[in-house]
Design a protein around this motif. Structure first.
Motif, mmCIF file in Angstrom:
data_model
loop_
_atom_site.group_PDB
_atom_site.id
_atom_site.type_symbol
_atom_site.label_atom_id
_atom_site.label_comp_id
_atom_site.label_asym_id
_atom_site.label_seq_id
_atom_site.Cartn_x
_atom_site.Cartn_y
_atom_site.Cartn_z
ATOM 1 N N UNK A 75 0.924 -1.145 0.166
ATOM 2 C CA UNK A 75 0.132 -0.068 0.022
ATOM 3 C C UNK A 75 0.852 1.182 0.107
ATOM 4 N N UNK A 76 0.264 2.291 0.078
ATOM 5 C CA UNK A 76 0.922 3.570 -0.098
ATOM 6 C C UNK A 76 1.960 3.844 0.957
ATOM 7 N N UNK A 89 10.264 -2.155 -15.888
ATOM 8 C CA UNK A 89 8.806 -2.884 -15.656
ATOM 9 C C UNK A 89 9.040 -3.581 -14.398
ATOM 10 N N UNK A 90 10.064 -4.166 -13.743
ATOM 11 C CA UNK A 90 10.366 -4.724 -12.648
ATOM 12 C C UNK A 90 9.731 -3.637 -11.433
ATOM 13 N N UNK A 91 10.212 -2.398 -11.727
ATOM 14 C CA UNK A 91 10.086 -1.413 -10.448
ATOM 15 C C UNK A 91 8.799 -0.442 -10.656
ATOM 16 N N UNK A 92 8.417 -0.487 -11.798
ATOM 17 C CA UNK A 92 7.259 0.622 -11.831
ATOM 18 C C UNK A 92 6.051 0.307 -11.268
ATOM 19 N N UNK A 93 5.518 -0.977 -11.145
ATOM 20 C CA UNK A 93 4.269 -1.230 -10.361
ATOM 21 C C UNK A 93 4.530 -1.002 -9.195
ATOM 22 N N UNK A 98 1.901 3.149 -5.021
ATOM 23 C CA UNK A 98 2.482 4.246 -4.124
ATOM 24 C C UNK A 98 3.370 3.876 -3.051
ATOM 25 N N UNK A 99 3.895 2.675 -3.302
ATOM 26 C CA UNK A 99 5.285 2.028 -2.678
ATOM 27 C C UNK A 99 6.294 2.816 -3.102
ATOM 28 N N UNK A 100 7.499 2.519 -2.163
ATOM 29 C CA UNK A 100 8.726 3.149 -2.459
ATOM 30 C C UNK A 100 9.817 2.116 -2.490
ATOM 31 N N UNK A 101 10.313 2.191 -3.678
ATOM 32 C CA UNK A 101 11.377 1.107 -4.139
ATOM 33 C C UNK A 101 12.550 1.273 -3.494
ATOM 34 N N UNK A 102 12.777 0.287 -2.910
ATOM 35 C CA UNK A 102 14.369 0.211 -2.295
ATOM 36 C C UNK A 102 15.349 -0.750 -3.100
ATOM 37 N N UNK A 103 16.293 -0.310 -4.058
ATOM 38 C CA UNK A 103 17.002 -1.022 -4.876
ATOM 39 C C UNK A 103 18.211 -1.708 -4.287
#
Ligand SMILES: *Cc1c(COP(=O)(O)O)cnc(C)c1O
Length: 380
Positions: A75-76, A89-93, A98-103
């Motif tokens: 969720x957000x 495309x792995x990260x965009x969703x 509304x999430x925060x990607x941590x690479x």
């Protein structure tokens, strides 16, 4: 000498049964995002994966990943760990939710997510009282990631794992098919993938309830009522019955397609074995089985006398399509503010790497042309 025929990186390769399934759909008027081809395509994939998995056929690999995140409860404001060296495309969703990607950076054996750095990222997030909601691990270019190590850490911290197997249908680790190790797996049937429906994807689930929920969400989340009633936000993500017909035909030749790509990979290795400045993305040991969707090489520019970028342009002049490795997500302008845990591995891979023509419809002459182009640039 210029080759007149274009040598593509990875182009669609139809078998002989696809049109039959499409005709059947026309004759029975199943021209909709539901029908017998969709149902049977799902069953064909589940059978192939061989782990009692339930499959929902969707409009793309990206939509499959999005639904995997929805089903994982992202969720957000939630943090989601994602491999940095991958397609966007792995990260965009994650951002759709509304999430925060941590690479997280790669390790050098498989080029996939480093388990050590992943644990570092989890611990750091937890210190900020933001335990990650999910982990997205990728089997890059078909090479299985270090699932054993990754799952052990994920279990320790009780975080669900989503396998991005968009490039890895037909790959396996310890004889278990990629996409079946985790809570959810996703596949892509885009035009350039190992098999294609022109565009499409699938979500692999552990149980029937999850797959049914994915089908429900992918068809606008209609409540069981005589009128259009909705208690939740839905999506229009279901696969068309026409495209699923292509998929059924493609599933019949999948094993051949995998074998052909592996054969091309062996040919490249054999032909280039005397050039020490070129190294390959390789299976770390016998337990790893890659479909070698794209054969990927690293070129040491100082020793070789040309950079991967220069070689790509030289190939272009000879009508040969090659491609840099995916530019890591932590280097992307759109993700410049996202946290990143790394040690320079993916940056180095990106700098030195090149994907060379790997389609299952390439002929030996095509592979020879690629090898000759590489040999020509080897400084004496
Ligand atoms: C192709 C691909 C996707 C997206 O699949 P689509 O079907 O194109 O939406 C996701 N992840 C990776 C690693 C891919 O290569």
């Amino acid at each position: 000498m210029t080759n007149n025929k274009k040598i593509w990186l990875s182009s669609p390769h139809m078998g002989t049964h696809e049109l039959g399934f499409i005709h059947e759909a026309f004759e029975t008027n199943w021209v909709a995002p539901l029908g017998p081809n969709v149902d049977n395509f799902e069953l064909d994939i589940a059978k192939y994966l061989n782990e009692n998995r339930y499959v929902a056929a969707l409009s793309s690999g990206t939509s499959a990943l999005h639904l995997a995140l929805v089903l994982s409860g992202v969720e957000r404001g939630d943090h989601v760990i994602c491999q940095s060296l991958t397609f966007s495309a792995s990260a965009n969703p994650i951002v759709y939710q509304g999430g925060i990607p941590v690479f997280v950076d790669s390790e050098t054996d498989t080029w996939n997510m480093s388990p050590e750095l992943m644990e570092e990222a989890i611990v750091c997030c937890m210190k900020m009282k933001k335990k990650p909601k999910a982990i997205i691990v990728v089997h890059l270019y078909g090479m299985p990631a270090k699932m054993e190590e990754i799952l052990k850490i994920a279990e320790k911290y009780e975080i669900s794992v989503i396998e991005d197997a968009a490039e890895a249908l037909g790959s396996s680790l310890h004889n278990r098919k990629c996409g079946t190790f985790s809570d959810y797996g996703i596949l892509s049937f885009n035009g350039n993938k190992i098999i294609t429906t022109s565009g499409g994807g699938a979500l692999i689930c552990k149980n029937k309830e999850q797959a049914d929920r994915a089908r429900f969400l992918s068809t606008q989340a209609r409540d069981n009522a005589p009128y259009y009633q909705h208690s939740t936000i839905g999506y229009n993500y279901r696969m068309s019955n026409i495209l699923a017909g292509i998929g059924r035909g493609q599933m019949m030749v999948l094993s051949e397609r995998v074998e052909k790509r592996r054969q091309s990979n062996r040919f490249y290795r054999e032909s280039l074995k005397d050039i020490n400045e070129i190294t390959f993305q390789s299976e770390p040991d016998k337990n790893y089985y890659s479909n070698f969707w794209l054969t990927s090489i690293l070129i040491d520019p100082k020793e070789f006398g040309a950079s991967s970028g220069q070689i790509r342009l030289a190939m272009e002049k000879e009508n040969i399509e090659s491609r840099p490795l995916w530019k890591p997500m932590h280097l992307q302008p759109v993700f410049k503010d996202a946290p990143f845990f790394g040690d320079g591995t993916s940056e180095k891979l990106f700098e030195l790497g090149l994907c060379i023509p790997s389609g299952s419809n390439l002929e030996e002459d095509d592979l020879v042309a690629v090898v000759n182009c590489l040999k020509k640039y080897k400084q004496k």
